[in-house]
Design a protein around this motif. Structure first.
Motif, PDB file in Angstrom:
ATOM      1  N   PRO A 170       1.184  -1.109   0.165  1.00  0.00           N
ATOM      2  CA  PRO A 170      -0.006  -0.410   0.009  1.00  0.00           C
ATOM      3  C   PRO A 170       1.341   1.212  -0.358  1.00  0.00           C
ATOM      4  O   PRO A 170       0.595   2.312  -0.787  1.00  0.00           O
ATOM      5  CB  PRO A 170      -0.846  -0.022   1.494  1.00  0.00           C
ATOM      6  N   GLU A 171       1.683   1.678   1.222  1.00  0.00           N
ATOM      7  CA  GLU A 171       2.760   2.375   0.526  1.00  0.00           C
ATOM      8  C   GLU A 171       3.475   2.559  -0.579  1.00  0.00           C
ATOM      9  O   GLU A 171       3.620   3.908  -0.955  1.00  0.00           O
ATOM     10  CB  GLU A 171       3.896   2.383   1.784  1.00  0.00           C
ATOM     11  N   ARG A 172       4.172   1.873  -1.322  1.00  0.00           N
ATOM     12  CA  ARG A 172       4.618   1.270  -2.215  1.00  0.00           C
ATOM     13  C   ARG A 172       3.965   2.099  -3.526  1.00  0.00           C
ATOM     14  O   ARG A 172       4.271   2.853  -4.307  1.00  0.00           O
ATOM     15  CB  ARG A 172       4.854  -0.001  -2.609  1.00  0.00           C
ATOM     16  N   GLU A 173       2.007   1.770  -3.273  1.00  0.00           N
ATOM     17  CA  GLU A 173       1.849   2.056  -4.088  1.00  0.00           C
ATOM     18  C   GLU A 173       1.055   3.976  -3.895  1.00  0.00           C
ATOM     19  O   GLU A 173       1.619   4.026  -5.165  1.00  0.00           O
ATOM     20  CB  GLU A 173       0.426   1.370  -4.340  1.00  0.00           C
ATOM     21  N   LEU A 174       1.334   4.449  -2.904  1.00  0.00           N
ATOM     22  CA  LEU A 174       0.931   5.175  -2.939  1.00  0.00           C
ATOM     23  C   LEU A 174       2.596   5.635  -3.207  1.00  0.00           C
ATOM     24  O   LEU A 174       2.319   7.224  -3.210  1.00  0.00           O
ATOM     25  CB  LEU A 174       0.066   5.578  -0.686  1.00  0.00           C
ATOM     26  N   ARG A 175       3.365   5.956  -2.782  1.00  0.00           N
ATOM     27  CA  ARG A 175       4.767   6.893  -2.831  1.00  0.00           C
ATOM     28  C   ARG A 175       4.342   7.509  -4.999  1.00  0.00           C
ATOM     29  O   ARG A 175       4.813   7.908  -5.048  1.00  0.00           O
ATOM     30  CB  ARG A 175       6.127   6.865  -2.126  1.00  0.00           C
ATOM     31  N   GLY A 176       4.155   5.852  -5.218  1.00  0.00           N
ATOM     32  CA  GLY A 176       4.423   5.851  -6.523  1.00  0.00           C
ATOM     33  C   GLY A 176       3.434   7.050  -7.787  1.00  0.00           C
ATOM     34  O   GLY A 176       3.881   7.267  -8.205  1.00  0.00           O
ATOM     35  N   ARG A 177       2.113   7.149  -7.003  1.00  0.00           N
ATOM     36  CA  ARG A 177       0.998   7.538  -7.609  1.00  0.00           C
ATOM     37  C   ARG A 177       1.743   9.527  -6.955  1.00  0.00           C
ATOM     38  O   ARG A 177       1.950   9.830  -8.017  1.00  0.00           O
ATOM     39  CB  ARG A 177       0.059   7.566  -6.653  1.00  0.00           C
ATOM     40  N   LEU A 178       2.308   9.547  -5.371  1.00  0.00           N
ATOM     41  CA  LEU A 178       2.703  10.973  -5.552  1.00  0.00           C
ATOM     42  C   LEU A 178       4.310  11.037  -6.243  1.00  0.00           C
ATOM     43  O   LEU A 178       3.643  12.608  -7.136  1.00  0.00           O
ATOM     44  CB  LEU A 178       3.470  11.063  -4.306  1.00  0.00           C
ATOM     45  N   GLN A 179       4.604   9.979  -7.247  1.00  0.00           N
ATOM     46  CA  GLN A 179       5.955  10.644  -7.659  1.00  0.00           C
ATOM     47  C   GLN A 179       5.397  10.519  -9.144  1.00  0.00           C
ATOM     48  O   GLN A 179       6.239  11.626  -9.609  1.00  0.00           O
ATOM     49  CB  GLN A 179       7.387   9.435  -7.866  1.00  0.00           C
ATOM     50  N   ASP A 180       4.580  10.220  -9.676  1.00  0.00           N
ATOM     51  CA  ASP A 180       3.608  10.298 -10.918  1.00  0.00           C
ATOM     52  C   ASP A 180       3.817  11.945 -10.907  1.00  0.00           C
ATOM     53  O   ASP A 180       3.425  12.469 -11.819  1.00  0.00           O
ATOM     54  CB  ASP A 180       2.506   9.778 -11.114  1.00  0.00           C
ATOM     55  N   GLU A 192      -5.193  13.551  -3.964  1.00  0.00           N
ATOM     56  CA  GLU A 192      -3.548  13.344  -4.724  1.00  0.00           C
ATOM     57  C   GLU A 192      -3.575  14.906  -4.033  1.00  0.00           C
ATOM     58  O   GLU A 192      -2.455  15.416  -2.939  1.00  0.00           O
ATOM     59  CB  GLU A 192      -3.208  12.978  -5.561  1.00  0.00           C
ATOM     60  N   ALA A 193      -4.317  15.907  -4.515  1.00  0.00           N
ATOM     61  CA  ALA A 193      -3.705  17.055  -4.448  1.00  0.00           C
ATOM     62  C   ALA A 193      -3.818  17.608  -2.978  1.00  0.00           C
ATOM     63  O   ALA A 193      -3.115  18.717  -2.718  1.00  0.00           O
ATOM     64  CB  ALA A 193      -4.397  18.223  -5.468  1.00  0.00           C
ATOM     65  N   LEU A 194      -4.652  17.691  -2.014  1.00  0.00           N
ATOM     66  CA  LEU A 194      -5.180  17.683  -1.156  1.00  0.00           C
ATOM     67  C   LEU A 194      -3.932  16.819   0.271  1.00  0.00           C
ATOM     68  O   LEU A 194      -2.998  16.825   1.046  1.00  0.00           O
ATOM     69  CB  LEU A 194      -6.141  17.085  -0.432  1.00  0.00           C
ATOM     70  N   ARG A 220       6.865  21.765  -7.645  1.00  0.00           N
ATOM     71  CA  ARG A 220       5.711  21.147  -8.397  1.00  0.00           C
ATOM     72  C   ARG A 220       4.775  20.869  -6.805  1.00  0.00           C
ATOM     73  O   ARG A 220       2.853  21.464  -7.547  1.00  0.00           O
ATOM     74  CB  ARG A 220       5.886  19.727  -9.235  1.00  0.00           C
ATOM     75  N   ALA A 221       4.681  20.778  -5.786  1.00  0.00           N
ATOM     76  CA  ALA A 221       3.610  20.654  -4.984  1.00  0.00           C
ATOM     77  C   ALA A 221       3.116  21.728  -4.448  1.00  0.00           C
ATOM     78  O   ALA A 221       1.763  21.691  -4.155  1.00  0.00           O
ATOM     79  CB  ALA A 221       4.874  19.917  -3.845  1.00  0.00           C
ATOM     80  N   LYS A 222       3.629  22.882  -4.750  1.00  0.00           N
ATOM     81  CA  LYS A 222       3.362  23.502  -3.991  1.00  0.00           C
ATOM     82  C   LYS A 222       2.128  24.695  -5.635  1.00  0.00           C
ATOM     83  O   LYS A 222       0.979  24.988  -5.133  1.00  0.00           O
ATOM     84  CB  LYS A 222       4.504  25.111  -4.153  1.00  0.00           C
ATOM     85  N   ALA A 223       2.583  24.013  -6.624  1.00  0.00           N
ATOM     86  CA  ALA A 223       1.543  24.115  -7.998  1.00  0.00           C
ATOM     87  C   ALA A 223       0.079  23.018  -7.623  1.00  0.00           C
ATOM     88  O   ALA A 223      -0.874  23.913  -7.664  1.00  0.00           O
ATOM     89  CB  ALA A 223       2.060  24.341  -9.061  1.00  0.00           C
ATOM     90  N   VAL A 224       0.740  22.210  -7.191  1.00  0.00           N
ATOM     91  CA  VAL A 224      -0.500  21.194  -6.799  1.00  0.00           C
ATOM     92  C   VAL A 224      -1.774  21.662  -5.778  1.00  0.00           C
ATOM     93  O   VAL A 224      -3.019  20.643  -5.516  1.00  0.00           O
ATOM     94  CB  VAL A 224      -0.236  19.614  -6.626  1.00  0.00           C
ATOM     95  N   ALA A 225      -1.153  22.222  -4.504  1.00  0.00           N
ATOM     96  CA  ALA A 225      -1.468  22.603  -3.171  1.00  0.00           C
ATOM     97  C   ALA A 225      -2.714  23.441  -3.902  1.00  0.00           C
ATOM     98  O   ALA A 225      -3.963  23.402  -4.005  1.00  0.00           O
ATOM     99  CB  ALA A 225      -0.779  22.443  -1.896  1.00  0.00           C
ATOM    100  N   GLU A 226      -2.078  24.701  -4.759  1.00  0.00           N
ATOM    101  CA  GLU A 226      -2.842  25.025  -4.874  1.00  0.00           C
ATOM    102  C   GLU A 226      -4.075  25.463  -6.207  1.00  0.00           C
ATOM    103  O   GLU A 226      -5.778  25.482  -6.052  1.00  0.00           O
ATOM    104  CB  GLU A 226      -2.736  26.686  -5.623  1.00  0.00           C
TER     105      GLU A 226
END
Length: 259
Positions: A170-180, A192-194, A220-226
């Protein structure tokens, strides 16, 4: 709705909660392999990122309590059960009770409180109301076969609870999505944005991407958060929670992590 994390059939343990589909989109292609889904609220996703997989200890320098409380508030905001009023105080909204026990308890605590608090106030107060917050979240993941629970004493005196990983899928899949999203540039889901909007002020973005991608990922994280805020009905509450998380890190924690 919580995230539903994909894992392959060879990764599943008997205790794992099986789910199907993902809110707002069809399940991603998986090369024809059978998949099941593990339901994780934002607070559980944050905990998996915070914990050291082998030792099962909190890896943050500020203590996980405030960050987990902020994630709980974001879970409630996403369900449109809280908002921020004109004075910046968090208010409970009418809605369907959350399915997760901790979210129900947090919602009831905010709704029934005689004291109005800002997001910062709840980030510091909820770990006490939901104590031991980290352990309760961890034990939920233990029940689903993702973590194990171990007890010891620091210096032979202070009791310590650790949650080493036993099912890394589960964590591996989560980290994979965040890296994507953070490295490959895929458009995030609202959830994911939240989550990224919380990990950024908690200084956890660097822990989910390769070392040489950290600078790019932070931008990228700052832009995604907005972006996450733009599509959220209760964006004032989300923005307040993100700001409160930043204050919690700057202050070095507080509120306790449930050790």
């Amino acid at each position: 709705m919580p995230s539903k994390v994909e894992v392959g059939p060879g990764d599943i343990r008997p205790q794992t909660l099986a789910m199907v589909g993902r809110r707002g989109c069809a399940p991603p292609a998986t090369g024809g392999r059978e998949t099941v889904m593990v339901e994780l609220i934002l607070a559980e996703q944050t905990l998996l990122i915070v914990l050291d997989d082998e030792k099962g200890r909190d890896t943050t320098h500020w203590g996980s309590g405030p960050g987990l409380a902020a994630a709980v508030l974001l879970d409630l905001a996403r369900l449109e059960l809280i908002d921020a009023d004109a004075d910046g105080k968090i208010v409970a909204l009418d809605g369907v009770q959350p399915g997760h026990e901790l979210l129900r308890e947090a919602y009831a605590t905010i709704r029934d409180s005689s004291k109005r608090r800002t997001a910062k106030g709840w980030v510091n107060h909820l770990p006490r109301e939901l104590r031991p917050l980290r352990q309760r979240l961890g034990r939920g993941l233990v029940q689903r076969g993702i973590l194990s629970e171990e007890h010891s004493k620091t210096l032979g005196i202070l009791p310590t609870t650790r949650f080493p990983t036993i099912d890394a899928a589960p964590e591996r899949e989560l980290r994979g999505r965040l890296q994507d999203v953070l490295v490959a540039g895929r458009e995030p889901t609202e959830e994911e944005a939240l989550l990224i909007g919380l990990l950024e002020p908690l200084e956890l973005i660097a822990s989910v991407v390769p070392h040489d991608q950290r600078r790019t990922a932070r931008k990228r994280a700052k832009a995604v958060a907005e972006q996450g805020l733009a599509g959220t009905a209760v964006r004032d509450a989300v923005r307040a929670v993100q700001a409160a998380a930043l204050v919690a890190v700057t202050a070095g924690g507080g509120g306790g992590g449930g050790h």
